[in-house]
Design a protein around this motif. Structure first.
Motif, mmCIF file in Angstrom:
data_model
loop_
_atom_site.group_PDB
_atom_site.id
_atom_site.type_symbol
_atom_site.label_atom_id
_atom_site.label_comp_id
_atom_site.label_asym_id
_atom_site.label_seq_id
_atom_site.Cartn_x
_atom_site.Cartn_y
_atom_site.Cartn_z
ATOM 1 N N ARG A 122 -34.008 46.504 -11.878
ATOM 2 C CA ARG A 122 -34.066 47.831 -12.489
ATOM 3 C C ARG A 122 -35.043 48.733 -11.754
ATOM 4 O O ARG A 122 -34.761 49.924 -11.537
ATOM 5 N N ALA A 123 -36.173 48.193 -11.340
ATOM 6 C CA ALA A 123 -37.161 48.996 -10.618
ATOM 7 C C ALA A 123 -36.616 49.466 -9.274
ATOM 8 O O ALA A 123 -36.853 50.612 -8.866
ATOM 9 N N ALA A 124 -35.888 48.595 -8.583
ATOM 10 C CA ALA A 124 -35.323 48.983 -7.285
ATOM 11 C C ALA A 124 -34.304 50.103 -7.454
ATOM 12 O O ALA A 124 -34.249 51.023 -6.622
ATOM 13 N N ARG A 125 -33.511 50.053 -8.502
ATOM 14 C CA ARG A 125 -32.534 51.125 -8.738
ATOM 15 C C ARG A 125 -33.225 52.428 -9.114
ATOM 16 O O ARG A 125 -32.840 53.508 -8.659
ATOM 17 N N GLN A 126 -34.248 52.340 -9.956
ATOM 18 C CA GLN A 126 -34.946 53.545 -10.400
ATOM 19 C C GLN A 126 -35.700 54.236 -9.266
ATOM 20 O O GLN A 126 -35.754 55.463 -9.213
ATOM 21 N N ARG A 127 -36.278 53.483 -8.366
ATOM 22 C CA ARG A 127 -37.127 54.054 -7.320
ATOM 23 C C ARG A 127 -36.403 54.231 -5.993
ATOM 24 O O ARG A 127 -37.032 54.624 -4.997
ATOM 25 N N LEU A 128 -35.092 53.990 -5.961
ATOM 26 C CA LEU A 128 -34.349 54.146 -4.709
ATOM 27 C C LEU A 128 -34.384 55.584 -4.214
ATOM 28 O O LEU A 128 -34.665 55.842 -3.037
ATOM 29 N N ARG A 129 -34.110 56.521 -5.092
ATOM 30 C CA ARG A 129 -34.081 57.926 -4.668
ATOM 31 C C ARG A 129 -35.439 58.425 -4.213
ATOM 32 O O ARG A 129 -35.537 59.048 -3.139
ATOM 33 N N PRO A 130 -36.535 58.186 -4.955
ATOM 34 C CA PRO A 130 -37.843 58.626 -4.446
ATOM 35 C C PRO A 130 -38.208 58.012 -3.097
ATOM 36 O O PRO A 130 -38.792 58.683 -2.241
ATOM 37 N N ILE A 131 -37.877 56.728 -2.902
ATOM 38 C CA ILE A 131 -38.185 56.088 -1.627
ATOM 39 C C ILE A 131 -37.411 56.745 -0.493
ATOM 40 O O ILE A 131 -37.961 57.048 0.573
ATOM 41 N N LEU A 132 -36.115 56.984 -0.713
ATOM 42 C CA LEU A 132 -35.294 57.603 0.338
ATOM 43 C C LEU A 132 -35.755 59.028 0.636
ATOM 44 O O LEU A 132 -35.830 59.432 1.804
ATOM 45 N N MET A 133 -36.066 59.789 -0.401
ATOM 46 C CA MET A 133 -36.503 61.170 -0.193
ATOM 47 C C MET A 133 -37.827 61.228 0.561
ATOM 48 O O MET A 133 -38.005 62.028 1.493
ATOM 49 N N THR A 134 -38.768 60.379 0.167
ATOM 50 C CA THR A 134 -40.070 60.364 0.846
ATOM 51 C C THR A 134 -39.938 59.928 2.295
ATOM 52 O O THR A 134 -40.534 60.514 3.200
ATOM 53 N N SER A 135 -39.151 58.886 2.523
ATOM 54 C CA SER A 135 -38.991 58.371 3.883
ATOM 55 C C SER A 135 -38.251 59.362 4.771
ATOM 56 O O SER A 135 -38.589 59.526 5.953
ATOM 57 N N THR A 169 -37.057 51.083 9.629
ATOM 58 C CA THR A 169 -36.964 49.672 9.242
ATOM 59 C C THR A 169 -37.671 49.385 7.923
ATOM 60 O O THR A 169 -37.184 48.591 7.114
ATOM 61 N N ALA A 170 -38.819 50.030 7.693
ATOM 62 C CA ALA A 170 -39.540 49.790 6.440
ATOM 63 C C ALA A 170 -38.722 50.259 5.245
ATOM 64 O O ALA A 170 -38.801 49.656 4.158
ATOM 65 N N THR A 171 -37.942 51.310 5.427
ATOM 66 C CA THR A 171 -37.120 51.826 4.328
ATOM 67 C C THR A 171 -35.843 51.015 4.163
ATOM 68 O O THR A 171 -35.511 50.564 3.065
ATOM 69 N N ALA A 172 -35.117 50.822 5.268
ATOM 70 C CA ALA A 172 -33.828 50.140 5.196
ATOM 71 C C ALA A 172 -33.981 48.678 4.767
ATOM 72 O O ALA A 172 -33.192 48.180 3.956
ATOM 73 N N LEU A 173 -34.976 47.997 5.305
ATOM 74 C CA LEU A 173 -35.177 46.593 4.959
ATOM 75 C C LEU A 173 -36.002 46.416 3.689
ATOM 76 O O LEU A 173 -35.793 45.470 2.935
ATOM 77 N N GLY A 174 -36.943 47.334 3.461
ATOM 78 C CA GLY A 174 -37.822 47.196 2.306
ATOM 79 C C GLY A 174 -37.095 47.282 0.983
ATOM 80 O O GLY A 174 -37.480 46.630 0.003
ATOM 81 N N ILE A 175 -36.036 48.091 0.922
ATOM 82 C CA ILE A 175 -35.282 48.237 -0.321
ATOM 83 C C ILE A 175 -34.731 46.891 -0.784
ATOM 84 O O ILE A 175 -34.639 46.617 -1.981
#
Length: 204
Positions: A122-135, A169-175
């Protein structure tokens, strides 16, 4: 210059001075600076989560960002100079930030009674958009540095290329890997959830 100096006759040598001497001196201190930076991040996270194991799940993403930085520099043939090392330290912070966004919400859901896998999913789904936008914002921000070809472009290319590669890589693999690291670490160390009262404060 070092290779040319080795071909000179005996009695003639090469010494560094000024900015070049300082860059070579600081380059030898790189491993110690990386270790200190990781230690400071670990201690700060340990104080935040009041745990010694959860920060490990956050810092395990750092090698994923470093891989991208090294591959990007290798692809463009950039040297391991002081500017590249600045970009490498930047990626340590960016990678940890992306992991914190997931771990923070996963720990909160776990403390509120969710299963370990359910909480981190659930946390990964909720924070996917903020992570992508920031990165994306961060990566596009350093893109002009990576592509610059004007005066002083060498140092800008080194920083921009390293940071951009590490961001990808930190974004694509970290998710995908941060939830895995979180589950593995909490399972190995058997971290128990903090019981919460209905108001959301820890139960004593």
């Amino acid at each position: 210059m070092t290779e040319l100096a080795a071909q000179l006759p005996a009695g003639i040598g090469l010494t560094w001075a000024g900015l070049s001497y300082e860059e070579r001196l600081s380059g030898s201190q790189g491993p110690a600076l990386y270790a200190i930076s990781l230690l400071i991040v670990f201690l700060a996270l340990a104080a935040l989560y009041e745990s010694w194991s959860i920060p490990a799940a956050v810092l395990m993403i750092v090698p994923l960002g470093v891989i991208g930085t090294l591959l990007a520099a290798l692809f463009r043939g950039l040297p391991n100079d002081v500017y590249f090392q600045v970009g490498l330290l930047t990626i340590v912070g960016l990678s940890a930030k992306n992991a914190i966004l997931i771990v923070e919400f996963a720990k909160e859901g776990y403390d509120h009674g969710l299963g370990l896998v359910e909480a981190v999913t659930r946390a990964a789904r909720q924070r996917l958009r903020p992570i992508l936008m920031t990165s994306l914002a961060f990566g596009l921000g350093v893109l002009p540095l990576a592509l610059n070809s004007g005066a002083g472009s060498g140092s800008q290319n080194a920083i921009g290329t390293g940071v951009l590669g590490g961001t990808i890589t930190a974004t694509a693999l970290g998710i995908f890997f941060v939830p895995l690291f979180f589950v593995v670490v909490l399972s190995l160390f058997r971290v128990k959830p903090v019981k919460q009262t209905p108001e959301g404060s820890p139960h004593v």
